[in-house]
Design an enzyme around this catalytic site. Structure first.
Site, mmCIF file in Angstrom:
data_model
loop_
_atom_site.group_PDB
_atom_site.id
_atom_site.type_symbol
_atom_site.label_atom_id
_atom_site.label_comp_id
_atom_site.label_asym_id
_atom_site.label_seq_id
_atom_site.Cartn_x
_atom_site.Cartn_y
_atom_site.Cartn_z
ATOM 1 N N THR A 180 0.876 -1.176 0.000
ATOM 2 C CA THR A 180 0.000 0.000 0.000
ATOM 3 C C THR A 180 0.910 1.222 0.000
ATOM 4 O O THR A 180 1.660 1.429 0.963
ATOM 5 C CB THR A 180 -0.891 0.015 1.255
ATOM 6 N N LYS A 188 -7.849 1.384 -3.069
ATOM 7 C CA LYS A 188 -7.485 0.943 -1.714
ATOM 8 C C LYS A 188 -7.651 2.080 -0.703
ATOM 9 O O LYS A 188 -8.245 1.903 0.366
ATOM 10 C CB LYS A 188 -6.031 0.448 -1.744
ATOM 11 N N LYS A 209 -1.676 4.946 8.644
ATOM 12 C CA LYS A 209 -0.895 5.027 7.397
ATOM 13 C C LYS A 209 -1.833 5.230 6.196
ATOM 14 O O LYS A 209 -1.616 6.112 5.365
ATOM 15 C CB LYS A 209 -0.085 3.738 7.208
HETATM 16 P P1 NAD Z 1 6.187 -5.826 7.180
HETATM 17 O O1 NAD Z 1 6.899 -4.675 7.782
HETATM 18 O O2 NAD Z 1 5.890 -7.045 8.000
HETATM 19 O O3 NAD Z 1 6.989 -6.329 5.861
HETATM 20 C C1 NAD Z 1 7.717 -5.498 5.011
HETATM 21 C C2 NAD Z 1 9.017 -6.210 4.689
HETATM 22 O O4 NAD Z 1 9.773 -5.450 3.742
HETATM 23 C C3 NAD Z 1 9.920 -6.391 5.922
HETATM 24 O O5 NAD Z 1 10.213 -7.773 6.111
HETATM 25 C C4 NAD Z 1 11.175 -5.579 5.570
HETATM 26 O O6 NAD Z 1 12.380 -6.140 6.073
HETATM 27 C C5 NAD Z 1 11.147 -5.614 4.055
HETATM 28 N N1 NAD Z 1 11.933 -4.560 3.439
HETATM 29 C C6 NAD Z 1 12.045 -3.252 3.834
HETATM 30 N N2 NAD Z 1 12.876 -2.588 3.009
HETATM 31 C C7 NAD Z 1 13.296 -3.496 2.078
HETATM 32 C C8 NAD Z 1 14.162 -3.409 0.967
HETATM 33 N N3 NAD Z 1 14.773 -2.268 0.629
HETATM 34 N N4 NAD Z 1 14.382 -4.549 0.221
HETATM 35 C C9 NAD Z 1 13.767 -5.718 0.559
HETATM 36 N N5 NAD Z 1 12.936 -5.841 1.612
HETATM 37 C C10 NAD Z 1 12.704 -4.745 2.363
HETATM 38 O O7 NAD Z 1 4.831 -5.229 6.565
HETATM 39 P P2 NAD Z 1 3.526 -6.054 6.095
HETATM 40 O O8 NAD Z 1 2.551 -6.078 7.207
HETATM 41 O O9 NAD Z 1 3.954 -7.303 5.419
HETATM 42 O O10 NAD Z 1 2.929 -5.016 5.025
HETATM 43 C C11 NAD Z 1 3.484 -4.875 3.723
HETATM 44 C C12 NAD Z 1 2.612 -3.934 2.924
HETATM 45 O O11 NAD Z 1 1.276 -4.458 2.847
HETATM 46 C C13 NAD Z 1 2.482 -2.532 3.509
HETATM 47 O O12 NAD Z 1 2.517 -1.607 2.452
HETATM 48 C C14 NAD Z 1 1.129 -2.551 4.211
HETATM 49 O O13 NAD Z 1 0.537 -1.279 4.291
HETATM 50 C C15 NAD Z 1 0.351 -3.473 3.303
HETATM 51 N N6 NAD Z 1 -0.780 -4.169 3.952
HETATM 52 C C16 NAD Z 1 -0.618 -4.752 5.165
HETATM 53 C C17 NAD Z 1 -1.698 -5.397 5.756
HETATM 54 C C18 NAD Z 1 -1.543 -6.056 7.098
HETATM 55 O O14 NAD Z 1 -2.585 -6.409 7.693
HETATM 56 N N7 NAD Z 1 -0.337 -6.270 7.611
HETATM 57 C C19 NAD Z 1 -2.923 -5.451 5.095
HETATM 58 C C20 NAD Z 1 -3.041 -4.877 3.832
HETATM 59 C C21 NAD Z 1 -1.953 -4.230 3.260
#
Ligand code: NAD
Length: 290
Positions: free
Chosen positions: A87, A162, A237
């Protein structure tokens, strides 16, 4: 298909594992060194994407997406497709898609709804933006990771859908919680409040499917001490992204603006961080008009 999956966090790891379980060859990369079942980790992000037909990113925000795009786009095979499921702000989604297309690649922005439960269970909803050709490449993968994918329009349309959806969600949750808190003060039983509103014109997903009052309605995070679920800081966010988009599109969104301000106060100055976004109910319950 040969797939590279960048960002194996709470959402990305189970999504990548589902693609591998369906028989695709998945190479992963995450700066935190995390991995996923059935996924082979690469030493560098460039190595992960080099032979991929499709590169999927699932990253925290638009700034990180732009930085990762700068690394991966020059390393991707000609004609490959970049699918961003994070997102992020609409402007970053459009900029990354334009950069990919200028390099001879295809691009789809495809944020998801359904949370970590949907990621694990393969029941996410994808809202996608990009060309019909790019969507057609990604669609079979959406079918594995989710239960529904809507092609919303050109680049950025997925992110637009979204943040508009989540602006409604944030506003509606606040409305539901403040109404419960008012009902409490008027001496109305919460179960009676639910019985009436869930079958009257005040009904909503937040009342009927995710009721913020413990012990009332279907099981929800309220029944688990408001452990997320969907954390208040993630709602914040998304509300901030909606306001950033409203500002750049010159749209008047007073309710979204108020919801963003309330979640900001809750997360940053009160005890909302790490709580489910429905914990707005105990917040209102504790408060008076001043
Ligand atoms: P998270 O923080 O668990 O995962 C993100 C991952 O990206 C981490 O493991 C981090 O180490 C990695 N990362 C950061 N910088 C990086 C880079 N330069 N290269 C490679 N990897 C890198 O977050 P999440 O909960 O998995 O969410 C991910 C996305 O999905 C976000 O944009 C969030 O808004 C969206 N989202 C989350 C949910 C939820 O319920 N968690 C629901 C819908 C959408």
């Amino acid at each position: 298909m040969q797939i590279a999956f960048i960002g194996l966090g709470n959402m990305g790891a189970p999504m990548a594992a589902n693609l591998a379980a369906a028989g695709h060859s998945v190479t992963g990369f995450d700066t935190a060194g995390t991995t996923a079942t059935g996924v082979t980790n690469a030493a560098t992000v460039q190595e992960a994407v080099a032979n991929a037909d499709v590169v999927i990113t699932m990253l925290p925000n638009g700034q990180i997406l732009r930085a990762v795009a700068d690394q991966v786009i020059p390393a991707m095979a000609p004609g490959a497709t970049l699918v961003d499921c994070s997102t992020v702000d609409v402007d970053s989604a459009r900029a990354v898609a334009a950069q990919a297309e200028a390099a001879g690649l295809m691009a789809v922005d495809a944020p998801v709804s359904g949370g970590t439960g949907g990621a694990v269970g393969g029941t996410l909803t994808f809202m996608a933006g990009g060309s019909a050709k790019a969507f057609a490449v990604a669609a079979p993968l959406f079918d594995i990771m989710g239960q529904k994918a809507v092609h919303c329009g050109d680049s950025g349309a997925g992110q637009a859908a979204k943040i508009c959806n989540n602006m409604i969600l944030g506003v509606t949750m606040i409305a539901t919680c403040e109404a419960f808190a008012l009902a409490d003060k008027l001496g109305l039983d919460r179960q009676k409040m639910f019985d009436v509103v869930s079958t009257s014109s005040g009904y909503s997903w937040t009342m009927n499917a995710y009721c913020p009052a413990p012990g009332v309605g279907p099981t929800s995070p309220a029944d688990n001490e408001y452990k997320p679920g969907f954390a208040a800081e993630l709602m914040l966010k998304d509300l901030r992204l909606s306001q950033q988009a409203a500002l750049s599109a010159d749209a008047d969104t007073p309710m979204g603006q108020m919801a963003a301000a309330l979640y900001e106060q809750f997360v940053e100055n009160e005890d909302g961080k790490g709580m489910d976004f429905s914990a707005m109910l105990p917040r209102f319950q504790k408060r008076t008009r001043n």
